[in-house]
Enzyme design. Sequence first.
Site, PDB file in Angstrom:
ATOM      1  N   SER A  75      72.932 -22.855 -22.837  1.00 46.35           N
ATOM      2  CA  SER A  75      73.818 -23.244 -21.742  1.00 46.35           C
ATOM      3  C   SER A  75      74.592 -24.515 -22.078  1.00 46.35           C
ATOM      4  O   SER A  75      74.093 -25.380 -22.807  1.00 46.35           O
ATOM      5  CB  SER A  75      73.006 -23.472 -20.475  1.00 46.35           C
ATOM      6  OG  SER A  75      73.830 -24.025 -19.466  1.00 46.35           O
ATOM      7  N   TYR A 126      66.446 -28.633 -16.549  1.00 46.89           N
ATOM      8  CA  TYR A 126      67.009 -27.395 -17.099  1.00 46.89           C
ATOM      9  C   TYR A 126      67.869 -27.723 -18.318  1.00 46.89           C
ATOM     10  O   TYR A 126      67.737 -27.102 -19.380  1.00 46.89           O
ATOM     11  CB  TYR A 126      67.836 -26.709 -16.013  1.00 46.89           C
ATOM     12  CG  TYR A 126      68.631 -25.494 -16.445  1.00 46.89           C
ATOM     13  CD1 TYR A 126      68.009 -24.257 -16.619  1.00 46.89           C
ATOM     14  CD2 TYR A 126      70.010 -25.565 -16.630  1.00 46.89           C
ATOM     15  CE1 TYR A 126      68.745 -23.137 -16.991  1.00 46.89           C
ATOM     16  CE2 TYR A 126      70.750 -24.459 -16.999  1.00 46.89           C
ATOM     17  CZ  TYR A 126      70.120 -23.243 -17.176  1.00 46.89           C
ATOM     18  OH  TYR A 126      70.852 -22.140 -17.527  1.00 46.89           O
TER      19      TYR A 126
HETATM   20  N1  NAP Z   1      74.427 -17.860 -14.456  1.00 45.20           N
HETATM   21  C1  NAP Z   1      74.937 -18.898 -15.090  1.00 45.20           C
HETATM   22  O1  NAP Z   1      75.895 -19.524 -14.628  1.00 45.20           O
HETATM   23  C2  NAP Z   1      74.368 -19.312 -16.438  1.00 45.20           C
HETATM   24  C3  NAP Z   1      75.058 -20.262 -17.165  1.00 45.20           C
HETATM   25  C4  NAP Z   1      74.599 -20.627 -18.416  1.00 45.20           C
HETATM   26  C5  NAP Z   1      73.472 -20.032 -18.925  1.00 45.20           C
HETATM   27  N2  NAP Z   1      72.774 -19.121 -18.197  1.00 45.20           N
HETATM   28  C6  NAP Z   1      71.593 -18.514 -18.823  1.00 45.20           C
HETATM   29  O2  NAP Z   1      71.833 -17.117 -18.961  1.00 45.20           O
HETATM   30  C7  NAP Z   1      70.585 -16.422 -18.993  1.00 45.20           C
HETATM   31  C8  NAP Z   1      70.630 -15.258 -18.006  1.00 45.20           C
HETATM   32  O3  NAP Z   1      70.661 -15.776 -16.686  1.00 45.20           O
HETATM   33  P1  NAP Z   1      71.319 -15.100 -15.404  1.00 45.20           P
HETATM   34  O4  NAP Z   1      72.416 -15.978 -14.969  1.00 45.20           O
HETATM   35  O5  NAP Z   1      71.621 -13.692 -15.675  1.00 45.20           O
HETATM   36  O6  NAP Z   1      70.193 -15.314 -14.319  1.00 45.20           O
HETATM   37  P2  NAP Z   1      68.847 -14.553 -13.954  1.00 45.20           P
HETATM   38  O7  NAP Z   1      69.162 -13.254 -13.341  1.00 45.20           O
HETATM   39  O8  NAP Z   1      68.045 -15.529 -13.165  1.00 45.20           O
HETATM   40  O9  NAP Z   1      68.168 -14.294 -15.357  1.00 45.20           O
HETATM   41  C9  NAP Z   1      67.032 -14.935 -15.807  1.00 45.20           C
HETATM   42  C10 NAP Z   1      66.180 -13.910 -16.509  1.00 45.20           C
HETATM   43  O10 NAP Z   1      65.060 -14.545 -17.093  1.00 45.20           O
HETATM   44  C11 NAP Z   1      63.924 -13.761 -16.822  1.00 45.20           C
HETATM   45  N3  NAP Z   1      62.693 -14.534 -16.861  1.00 45.20           N
HETATM   46  C12 NAP Z   1      62.399 -15.658 -16.185  1.00 45.20           C
HETATM   47  N4  NAP Z   1      61.159 -16.073 -16.504  1.00 45.20           N
HETATM   48  C13 NAP Z   1      60.667 -15.178 -17.401  1.00 45.20           C
HETATM   49  C14 NAP Z   1      59.448 -15.058 -18.102  1.00 45.20           C
HETATM   50  N5  NAP Z   1      58.480 -15.925 -17.952  1.00 45.20           N
HETATM   51  N6  NAP Z   1      59.307 -14.014 -18.922  1.00 45.20           N
HETATM   52  C15 NAP Z   1      60.280 -13.106 -19.099  1.00 45.20           C
HETATM   53  N7  NAP Z   1      61.448 -13.179 -18.467  1.00 45.20           N
HETATM   54  C16 NAP Z   1      61.646 -14.202 -17.628  1.00 45.20           C
HETATM   55  C17 NAP Z   1      64.170 -13.213 -15.455  1.00 45.20           C
HETATM   56  O11 NAP Z   1      63.352 -12.084 -15.250  1.00 45.20           O
HETATM   57  P3  NAP Z   1      62.650 -11.728 -13.825  1.00 45.20           P
HETATM   58  O12 NAP Z   1      63.545 -10.759 -13.167  1.00 45.20           O
HETATM   59  O13 NAP Z   1      61.345 -11.155 -14.226  1.00 45.20           O
HETATM   60  O14 NAP Z   1      62.520 -13.021 -13.068  1.00 45.20           O
HETATM   61  C18 NAP Z   1      65.647 -12.844 -15.570  1.00 45.20           C
HETATM   62  O15 NAP Z   1      65.813 -11.607 -16.182  1.00 45.20           O
HETATM   63  C19 NAP Z   1      69.535 -17.473 -18.683  1.00 45.20           C
HETATM   64  O16 NAP Z   1      68.978 -17.918 -19.883  1.00 45.20           O
HETATM   65  C20 NAP Z   1      70.323 -18.594 -18.040  1.00 45.20           C
HETATM   66  O17 NAP Z   1      69.691 -19.831 -18.183  1.00 45.20           O
HETATM   67  C21 NAP Z   1      73.216 -18.744 -16.963  1.00 45.20           C
END
Ligand code: NAP
Lengths: 244, 439
Positions: free
Chosen positions: A136, A149
Amino acid sequence: MSGAVLVLGATSDMAREIARAFAAKGHPIRLAARVPERLADDKADLETRFGVPVTLHAFDALDTAAHAGFVAGLPELPEIAVCAVGLMGDQAETAADPEAAARVMRTNFEGPASILERLADAMEARGSGTIVGISSVAGLRGRASNYVYGAAKAGFTAYLSGLRNRLAKRGVHVVTVLPGFVRTRMTEGLDLPDRLTAEPSEVGAAVLRGVEKGRNIIYVRPVWQVVMTIIRALPEPIFKKTSL
Amino acid sequence: MTVLSGWGGYPRIDTEVLRVRDEADVARALDGGPLIPRGNGRSYGDSAIGAGRTLDMRGMDRMLGFADGVLTAEAGVLLSDVIEAFLPRGWFPAVTPGTRFVTLGGAIAADVHGKNHHLDGSFCDFVDWVDMIGPGGAVRRVARDDPGFDWIRGAMGLTGIVLRAGLRLRPVESGWIRQEVRVADTLDEAVEAFESRLDAPYAVAWIDGLARGAALGRSVIAFGRHAARDDLPPEARTDPFAVPRRREVPVPFHLPDFALNRFTVRAFNAANLAAGRRAEAKGPHLVDWARYFYPLDALKHWPRLYGRRGFMQFQCVLPLETSRAGLAALLDRIAAAGLASPLAVLKRMGPQAGRFSFPMEGYTLALDFPVSDRSLALMTALDDITDGHGGRFYLAKDSRLPARRLAATDPRVEAFRAERARSGADRVFASAQSERLKL
Ligand SMILES: NC(=O)c1ccc[n+]([C@@H]2O[C@H](COP(=O)([O-])OP(=O)(O)OC[C@H]3O[C@@H](n4cnc5c(N)ncnc54)[C@H](OP(=O)(O)O)[C@@H]3O)[C@@H](O)[C@H]2O)c1
Ligand SMILES: Cc1cc2nc3c(=O)[nH]c(=O)nc-3n(C[C@H](O)[C@H](O)[C@H](O)COP(=O)(O)OP(=O)(O)OC[C@H]3O[C@@H](n4cnc5c(N)ncnc54)[C@H](O)[C@@H]3O)c2cc1C
């Protein structure tokens, strides 16, 4: 036929679109999540749309002891592995509760680094493969609003950079993704600026392109590169007074 | 809170948007005050804006299976995705509106029609079943021949939320349409052309909305059918589903309000008519599916042509008996007003279906107008004419009809309200439109 793509954290909105982008190119897909049963409809979706084989796998990023076994239990060593695991956490809660802070740090850094290390070793031994880590821009400079974070992502970004360096002469490529804001479950309800906010499908397309072109670091929307160059260039005496 | 509008950009209304990703998300959202589902926001007005909360269904966009020509899919799947996945395998939506960027849920809720209503009926005639979540949260599979289905098709999301559907696709041999074009110099000629070719699978007319007097109703009518493999030139037969990819051309910003005026539209209409005559002279010829069904989809953000204030669409259907007189009166009034509407479309419809679905046997006319007091006054005059000829209005296009007018023109409204009260849907499902129309 192209090689299999493993998607870790497959319930995420971003991961869903990344899986679609690769499935559309004919790659078999391995979806991994804590509760794989939740992915039954996503498996059906990929199979129905793209006609590729899809399998589901149980995976917990925090259960690091099980990671070697997880890799060994896959149908094959994947050609490409994408880690979308992450946890934003609530800054106030992580500040107050050490457990919560540890969960954020472990989910964004320790867990992903552990599983990617296992995959990297196997790919290095094979002499080919691509690893994609979703980190990120929050890791490029710590900010008051989410520095736990941010710090964890900074660790993950440094880890990916080191891994890329280590494997550069070993036929294994590492892609660091710095998505910027993305409209997903993680950011639901936040008031995000439209120009800076990507749809998950844009991330899918960008990751596919990044892998195909062997890019090292990708920003999904180019404007983020500019934004972060400015934020990183601000002298600390000024930066510490901002509320970005 | 988010400000939402429909495709016309008018009206713009504050609402709380909630994205749902699966059935459990929808069930959870039901208790918490009135809401309305939103598909891809291609309805023109305020149908898909919640009075309070709006459920964004695009998070439920999984295809779940395909067998024997029937696609099982979640309600948020886009028709464009269906085409992308299934045209290469020889299948096409059996009914499609003039844009492919609509969701299955939105297409079912509006019971959309295509250029083949006169022969095939509307979208829901190809929906074998839906999984529907009612006001109490119970999920029910409703088959097309179940009487309950008639309260879902065309109900604009006001009787329940469609979660999944079984959609019957049409087998096709190619991605091409064999098109024949007729230019009609008068309204009578246009109607005659439709009536003499009721066996043509697809038929649609573009009308020159500025033509008056003897030229009233001057139009270009495009008849079409799916081309068989043998209709293609030999070099295209090896891959009959491949068609040239056109680049989307974006309208980069809102044009100023005066950009579309009587003169630019007159020039556009003249060019369109000339193109129609050239196509007519060619005789039957092949057009690719995107160009035939979705010419506007190639122009991204085209509502910006109408400027920041947005635009409204008027669409009514007139019964067959009064169609000729009613269309003449409508077109005369429109031409007299001289308000720019480059996109005026006429189609022949077949019999009505369901309890609240828009189509009825006759002719449907659709035109766009920029948002202005003059347009509103003109549309009220068009309402009068429609009313006077026994016609009714299409809610998927509406952004300004008064409740009184709807009730006066559509006797089915009363039963629809009663059904909503009986099932309790009136306490759970409400859109800005349903509040305005007192549905
Ligand atoms: N959205 C943004 O603006 C943004 C910006 C920059 C980076 N990111 C990064 O992009 C990635 C995807 O995020 P997203 O935005 O799509 O949000 P999200 O839906 O909250 O995705 C997070 C994912 O991580 C999984 N997870 C959490 N804890 C876990 C564990 N202990 N073991 C296995 N899986 C686990 C969650 O699975 P569960 O369904 O089981 O909880 C979910 O699939 C993340 O790394 C996030 O930090 C997001
Ligand atoms: C360029 C263009 C051309 C068009 N041409 C035609 C045409 O030829 N024929 C035609 O019939 N229409 C046409 N339309 C209108 C369009 O087909 C309809 O408005 C359609 O309903 C839009 O689908 P959507 O997914 O965008 O739905 P939205 O606009 O988001 O919603 C429309 C209605 O469906 C309801 N709804 C959405 N999802 C669900 C669900 N899951 N369950 C229950 N209710 C739901 C909403 O509450 C709302 O009342 C056209 C529109 C455009 C922009």
